[in-house]
Design a protein around this motif. Structure first.
Motif, PDB file in Angstrom:
ATOM      1  N   ARG A  56     -13.934   5.641   0.944  1.00 31.24           N
ATOM      2  CA  ARG A  56     -13.327   4.670   0.681  1.00 31.24           C
ATOM      3  C   ARG A  56     -13.648   3.470   1.529  1.00 31.24           C
ATOM      4  N   TRP A  83     -10.907  -0.812  -3.201  1.00 31.99           N
ATOM      5  CA  TRP A  83     -10.286  -1.809  -2.060  1.00 31.99           C
ATOM      6  C   TRP A  83     -11.296  -2.787  -1.536  1.00 31.99           C
ATOM      7  N   ALA A 123      -4.786  -2.408   2.355  1.00 31.15           N
ATOM      8  CA  ALA A 123      -3.857  -1.914   1.664  1.00 31.15           C
ATOM      9  C   ALA A 123      -3.418  -0.501   2.385  1.00 31.15           C
ATOM     10  N   GLU A 124      -2.243  -0.301   2.491  1.00 30.22           N
ATOM     11  CA  GLU A 124      -1.835   1.067   3.370  1.00 30.22           C
ATOM     12  C   GLU A 124      -2.242   2.260   2.392  1.00 30.22           C
ATOM     13  N   SER A 125      -2.270   2.075   0.858  1.00 32.48           N
ATOM     14  CA  SER A 125      -2.627   3.148   0.086  1.00 32.48           C
ATOM     15  C   SER A 125      -4.214   3.736   0.446  1.00 32.48           C
ATOM     16  N   GLU A 128      -3.945   7.129   2.408  1.00 29.97           N
ATOM     17  CA  GLU A 128      -3.130   7.966   2.128  1.00 29.97           C
ATOM     18  C   GLU A 128      -4.082   9.574   2.093  1.00 29.97           C
TER      19      GLU A 128
END
Length: 310
Positions: A56, A83, A123-125, A128
């Motif tokens: 990512r 992202w 983004a914290e997502s 995950e």
């Protein structure tokens, strides 16, 4: 395989092969030209994606044709791009990379949209279910990207996600203060042995062992050292592992350190021993130097294993 978040530059490389470097004001006539995707974190992300990991990538491109090409190439290489943001004013970074007769590269860059990645863009997502966060040292060169990098490290730390930092050759002195302040938050730092004195503001030629001890005392848990004689090393408080370099004919060294980082990350995530991590990282780097450019030319796990089998 594991999910890995990477933060760093996304750029287009204009690679020119030149037989010799002209003096200032002269002309270097290239014998070959390549235009390709590049960027330290980008290269490592592609190598990891080709090794079966979910890579990512967090970064920023311009609203231009180069940015669209970069996204297309990343998607084609299997890297997750959701992202990656688009800058309305700054262009996608362009690097002019000259490769001399020995295969060594020299880089000129305008950092463009990359340097404008902001903390709010993280983004914290993205974190995950992630097993590791990898940061390119180029992201520490200037704000707001450096602030975004620190926010990403804090998110990873809050989730107990290990953090690796690759210190690129040539910028160690510039980012030294930031790197040293981050040591307690780092699981692994990757750098060339020649950059250790620059990072610690020691004279060139200083003994490596006290400098390695100083980094470990600063809080980092592992140091993956490139360019240390005939072998690479993985240093920890409890001891040091190493593996010899592979002998290959260097065509272009662009991206070799990024491939080396991918090898160590894969080895760490799959539970390889210290010596095996070193050997795999060396194989990734050795394959990379046999190819023109980086980006979509980056090796994957199977390429490294084939070299090791030979």
């Amino acid at each position: 395989m594991a999910a890995v978040v990477l933060l760093g530059d996304i750029n287009i490389d204009l690679v020119l092969d030149i037989p010799f470097y002209p003096p200032e004001g002269g002309e270097g006539i290239a014998t070959h030209q390549t235009v390709a995707l590049g960027g330290s974190a980008t290269n490592t992300a592609i190598a990891l994606a080709r090794s079966g990991h979910e890579a990512r990538l967090i970064g920023r491109i311009g609203a231009d044709a180069w940015g669209r090409q970069a996204l297309s190439d990343l998607v084609g290489a299997g890297v997750a791009t959701r992202w990656i943001g688009e800058d309305p004013a700054e262009p996608t970074q362009i690097n002019v990379v000259t490769v001399g007769a020995s295969g060594e590269r020299t880089m000129f860059a305008y950092r463009g949209a990359n340097a404008h990645l902001a903390p709010d863009d993280i983004a914290e997502s993205a974190f995950e279910g992630v097993a590791l966060f990898h940061l390119s040292g180029y992201a520490l060169l200037q704000a707001p990207q450096s602030q975004a990098a620190c926010r990403a490290i804090d998110i990873a730390a809050a989730r107990s996600i290990p953090v690796s930092l690759d210190v690129p050759g040539g910028v160690a002195s510039t980012i030294a203060g930031k790197v040293l302040s981050l040591l307690p938050k780092l699981d692994m730092i990757l750098l060339d042995g020649a950059d250790l004195p620059r990072l610690l503001h020691r004279p060139q030629g200083s003994d490596l062992e006290p400098m390695l001890a100083a980094l470990l005392a600063g809080g980092v848990r592992r140091i993956a050292l490139k360019g240390d004689g005939a072998a690479s090393r993985l240093c920890r408080r409890e001891g040091t592992d190493s593996a010899p370099w592979f002998s290959t004919a260097a065509v272009d060294t662009t991206g070799a350190g990024d491939a080396f980082a991918a090898g160590h990350i894969h080895g760490s995530l799959t539970g390889l021993s210290g010596p095996d991590c070193c050997r795999l990282a060396n194989a990734f780097g050795a394959v990379a130097v046999t190819r023109k450019g980086a980006g979509i030319a980056m090796p994957g796990l199977q390429d490294a294993l084939q070299l090791m089998a030979r």
